[in-house]
Design an enzyme around this catalytic site. Structure first.
Site, short mmCIF file in Angstrom:
data_model
loop_
_atom_site.label_atom_id
_atom_site.label_comp_id
_atom_site.label_asym_id
_atom_site.label_seq_id
_atom_site.Cartn_x
_atom_site.Cartn_y
_atom_site.Cartn_z
N ASN A 151 0.85 -1.05 -0.04
CA ASN A 151 -0.09 0.20 0.04
C ASN A 151 0.94 1.23 -0.09
OD1 ASN A 151 -2.29 -1.84 0.74
ND2 ASN A 151 -1.27 -1.95 2.84
N GLU A 198 8.51 -5.04 -1.25
CA GLU A 198 7.12 -4.16 -0.97
C GLU A 198 7.75 -2.92 -1.49
OE1 GLU A 198 4.50 -5.67 -1.13
OE2 GLU A 198 5.26 -7.71 -0.19
N1 B3K Z 1 0.86 -7.51 -3.86
C1 B3K Z 1 0.61 -8.29 -2.62
C2 B3K Z 1 -0.15 -9.53 -2.93
C3 B3K Z 1 -1.67 -9.37 -2.71
C4 B3K Z 1 -2.30 -10.76 -2.63
C5 B3K Z 1 -3.96 -10.76 -2.67
N2 B3K Z 1 -4.27 -11.77 -2.58
C6 B3K Z 1 1.89 -8.65 -2.13
C7 B3K Z 1 3.05 -8.59 -2.96
O1 B3K Z 1 3.36 -9.36 -3.84
O2 B3K Z 1 3.72 -7.76 -2.59
ZN ZN Z 2 4.83 -7.98 -5.05
#
Ligand code: B3K
Ligand code: ZN
Length: 861
Positions: free
Chosen positions: A269, A302
């Site tokens: 996020n 992230e």
């Molecule tokens: N983008 C999130 C993963 C979300 C999974 C939803 N079921 C974590 C990542 O890949 O960084």
């Molecule tokens: Zn990811």
């Protein structure tokens, strides 16, 4: 949860249409309450297409009111159903105000706004925002968000959301009121909110252009000392992205919150990452070297999403690999630069060869850009993520590091602030490389694991070497026809003189030959050096060739791979040989002994060279998996090595000593090699006291786990004693108890069923916590082939019961757990029957989630 009676229609990539309405601004207000949180959402809406009503996604929301430009609507103005809200008449531009209530306390699916213990937190990717408010919940609707959070001031000292904090005050009701503003337009899946009481670790980072970024890490009260490694990792990641790709962070504040209830590893996020506490908290006593590695890599992952995912996001969910494959590639490169590049690559290769090859061979086979999806959460897969990263890596191999970096830069510049597609990414790469990538694009649309067949012919009279390559991709459950791909095949030619040559071969037809002139002796060819493409390889090697590669190849991955191939062949021979015992050459023992006597400086590498391939790696070489023969062959060779090499194993083990625990490359390698030696030595009866000593003398979790794992695999009586001590020592620490649960559930003996039952009554076990459930049941189904694949079907039954119990609580986790059952067609008749019965039991339930429905139905089709 959907009823079976609902239409369950998959969405298709080819059906994409641009959004009929855009939203420029979102103003959200949350009045937090566990039973009834009031969410007021004010949307500034612009129509893009005439003659369509405004349809918003929404699930499990209690609608209180809707107003259009200040006018309350009545029920004839809109239509409400289980998944959407449709407003019939909407002007070219308008302001829509929606008030609804949600119940975070009862949200056990952990999607949308939920309670992780006493903390409120959100998970919106992929389609969780629709459980917070009515909204066009799709990644190509980007808006600027303002968020106001109100909650009891004493219980919730921290109210967090994306972007920068605008204001904070206590209102006349004693509620804390905090306002946030995120200046970067974003899709709803990147929205986040956290409210709770934490210990906070703070630091700062000065970007390459001199801006100061405040770093804040929020952890459970009392856990502050366990957060420093994650925060240091974050700073390393920020610096690495500047140095490698010139990418700088863009907000004034970067927050990371660790929560105890989370469906996956972490979530990117904007400005407010939310992490599973397992991937944040670490100290020597409670975390292993592997935990430290994972924390650094996921913190990096992230963070890297801030550019590859957030600044440039995905047009639709079929494009998921655009951000995930690319970001996994970036985190792999980061980890490689932070520690041992060879080890990182070996880890990545192992994952592809086990889980990804298995997925390609399963009813859930899909390309890295899937074409048809019922439940998006089912497509956060090892194919989309890890094969996706392999595809990016191949692109870097083909284009070269510098051109690839330029291509990435161009892609980010061109699409900054937009929702892009995989084709956009490839177009940018093609533009900088001035190279036609049309055949390469097939990697995005074609599923399956290509089989590469390699051969060589040497003509001494002409001093010519002719190499031949052929490719063939077998049909997969989703696609019958396959085309030849562009495959980069890195090779090394090893000569007796110890000289060598390295080349990159491009294979783009079904069969191709490559001529090398001036070759004065027949070399041994190292095919697919560094695993240059995610393919299976069939090459005609002799035992001696493989041992030569293991000794001499320049690339560490190739050396390790040669040993893996050596063992795969021996085990395959043993599997087909019935009673007679396949012999091992003396040269093998000599080489292994040499490594034990002179483990060199890269001891982690030596540890890998000494380790047999595991059950899952071997299983992927068979269409019909010979479970019992594979298990007994692995165990026979392991025992043989332990007996034949007892002395050098013991001397090596005794010679390896570290000081107090540090997470540092040399020490990590040393602990790893010691653990491998211990594992072999544990096979010998007179070495049982050694396990005890290793356990008792350990000052860190890595060594403790090494002792427990060795005891468990050797079925040593000492295991029961050690695990009981471990369980009592850590009975109050949930993350460490997860390690205990996993060890208990992966013990190879049949007492495992009773042991799992006992663990279910442990005060820290909870069906609502994904970490606990995975610790027990993923460990059982993925790391206990002996008992999971019992011929009487008891293992399959346990998994089916677990999945059914979990589905009403948390469909996402239930659907992940069911995976090992889906491949029932790859087992013998008796196992097939029992696995299918377990799946039919699941399919026969009157109401199962879409998550489970999609996977089980594809498998039974
Ligand atoms: N983008 C999130 C993963 C979300 C999974 C939803 N079921 C974590 C990542 O890949 O960084
Ligand atoms: Zn990811």
């Amino acid at each position: 949860m959907s009823e079976n009676s609902l239409p369950r229609t998959a969405k298709r990539l080819t059906d994409y249409t641009a959004p009929a309405f855009s939203i420029s601004h979102v103003d959200l207000c949350f009045e937090l309450d566990a039973e009834a949180t009031r969410v007021t959402s004010v949307l500034q809406i612009k129509r893009n297409r005439a003659d369509v009503p405004l349809k918003l996604d929404g699930q499990q929301l209690t609608l209180i009111s809707i107003a259009l430009d200040g006018q309350l609507l009545d029920t004839t103005d809109y239509q409400l159903d289980a998944d959407s809200l449709t407003v019939f008449t909407v002007a070219q531009q308008c302001e829509l105000t929606i008030i609804c209530d949600i119940a975070p306390q009862h949200n056990t699916a952990l999607e949308g706004l939920y309670m992780a213990g006493n903390t409120y937190c959100t998970q919106c990717e992929a389609e969780g925002f629709r459980r917070i408010s009515y909204f066009p919940d799709r990644p190509d609707v980007l808006a600027e968000y303002k968020v106001t959070i109100k909650a009891d001031a004493e219980r919730y000292p921290y109210l967090l959301s994306n972007g920068n904090k605008v204001s904070e005050h206590i209102d006349s009701d004693g509620r804390r009121v905090v306002q946030w503003h995120d200046p970067f337009p974003k899709p709803s899946y990147l929205f986040a909110l956290v409210a709770g009481d934490f210990d906070v670790l703070t630091d700062k980072f000065i970007t390459q252009s001199g801006r100061e970024v405040s770093l804040q890490l929020f952890v459970d009260k009392g856990a502050i000392t366990k957060g420093s490694f994650a925060l240091e990792s974050l700073k390393r990641a920020m610096q690495w992205d500047e140095q490698r790709y010139g990418l700088e962070y863009d907000l004034d504040i970067y927050m990371v919150v660790a929560v105890d209830f989370f469906n996956m590893g972490a979530m990117e996020n904007k400005g407010l990452n939310i992490f599973n506490s397992k991937y944040v908290l670490a100290d020597a006593a409670s975390a292993t070297d592997r935990d430290y590695f994972n924390i650094e890599s996921i913190i990096g992952h992230e963070y890297f999403h801030n550019w590859t995912g957030n600044r440039v996001t995905c047009r639709d969910w079929f494009q998921l690999s655009l951000k995930e494959g690319l970001t996994v590639f970036r985190d792999q490169e980061f980890s490689a630069d932070m520690g041992s590049a060879t080890l990182c690559r070996i880890d990545a290769v192992k994952l592809i060869r086990t889980a990804q090859f298995a997925e390609d061979a399963s009813p859930m086979a899909h390309p890295i850009r899937p074409e048809q999806v019922l439940e998006m959460n089912n497509f956060y897969t090892v194919t989309v993520y890890d094969k996706g990263a392999e595809v990016i890596r191949m692109l870097q191999t083909l284009l070269g590091r510098d051109t690839f970096a330029k291509g990435l830069k161009l892609y980010l510049q061109r699409h900054d602030g937009q929702a892009a597609t995989c084709d956009d990414f490839l177009q940018a790469m093609q533009d900088v490389a001035a190279q036609d990538l049309s055949q390469f694009r097939l990697w995005y649309s074609q599923s399956g694991t290509p089989l590469l067949t390699a051969a060589q012919r040497y003509d001494a009279t002409r001093s010519q070497l002719i190499l031949s390559l052929a490719q063939q991709t077998p049909p997969t459950a989703d696609q019958a026809e396959k085309q030849p791909l562009l495959i980069p095949v890195q090779i090394e030619l090893l000569f007796n003189t110890q000289a060598s040559q390295r080349h990159l071969l491009l294979l783009n037809e079904s069969e191709q030959q490559y001529l090398f002139e001036g070759i004065t002796e027949a070399p041994v060819v190292v095919w697919l050096e560094h695993f240059s493409a995610p393919v299976k390889l069939a090459a005609q090697y002799s035992d001696d060739d493989l041992l030569l590669i293991a000794r001499q190849a320049t690339d560490g991955v190739a050396r390790w791979d040669a040993m893996q191939q050596f063992w795969s062949r021996k085990i395959a021979q043993q599997v087909t040989s019935n009673a007679s015992e396949v012999a091992l050459p003396a040269a093998l023992f000599k080489l292994l002994q040499h490594w034990l006597e002179q483990p060199g400086t890269d001891m982690a590498m030596t540890a890998e060279l000494l380790t047999l391939p595991d059950f899952d790696t071997l299983a992927e070489q068979y269409q019909l998996i010979p479970v019992d023969k594979l298990l007994s062959s692995i165990s026979r060779f392991k025992q043989l090595l332990a007996e034949q090499l007892a002395r050098p194993l013991s001397s090596c083990y005794n010679a390896l000593k570290t000081g107090p625990y540090q997470y540092q490359d040399n020490d990590v390698g040393l602990r790893k090699l010691r653990a491998v030696c211990l594992n072999y030595l544990a096979q010998l009866n007179d070495n049982q006291p050694l396990l005890h000593t290793h356990y008792v003398n350990s000052d860190n979790m890595t060594d403790t786990m090494a002792a427990l794992a060795a005891a468990q695999q050797s079925k040593a009586a000492v295991f029961n004693e050690l695990i009981a001590d471990f369980a009592s020592r850590w009975q109050h620490d949930a993350l460490v108890m997860d390690k205990c649960f996993a060890l208990v559930a992966s013990q190879p003996g049949e007492q495992v069923f009773e042991a799992i039952d006992t663990m279910l009554t442990h005060p820290l076990f909870s069906w609502k916590n994904p970490n606990r459930v995975r610790a027990l049941f993923s460990a059982f189904s993925l790391r206990n082939p002996q008992q999971f694949h019992r011929i009487d079907g008891k293992g399959y039954q346990l998994l089916a019961d677990t999945v059914l119990r979990l589905d009403p609580l948390n469909p996402q986790v239930a659907a992940r757990l069911v995976t090992p059952l889906l491949s029932w067609r790859r087992f013998d008749d008796e196992r097939q029957q029992r696995m299918r019965a377990a799946l039919q039991q699941i399919a026969g339930q009157s109401s199962i989630s879409n998550d489970l429905y999609e996977k089980v139905n594809r498998s039974l089709d």
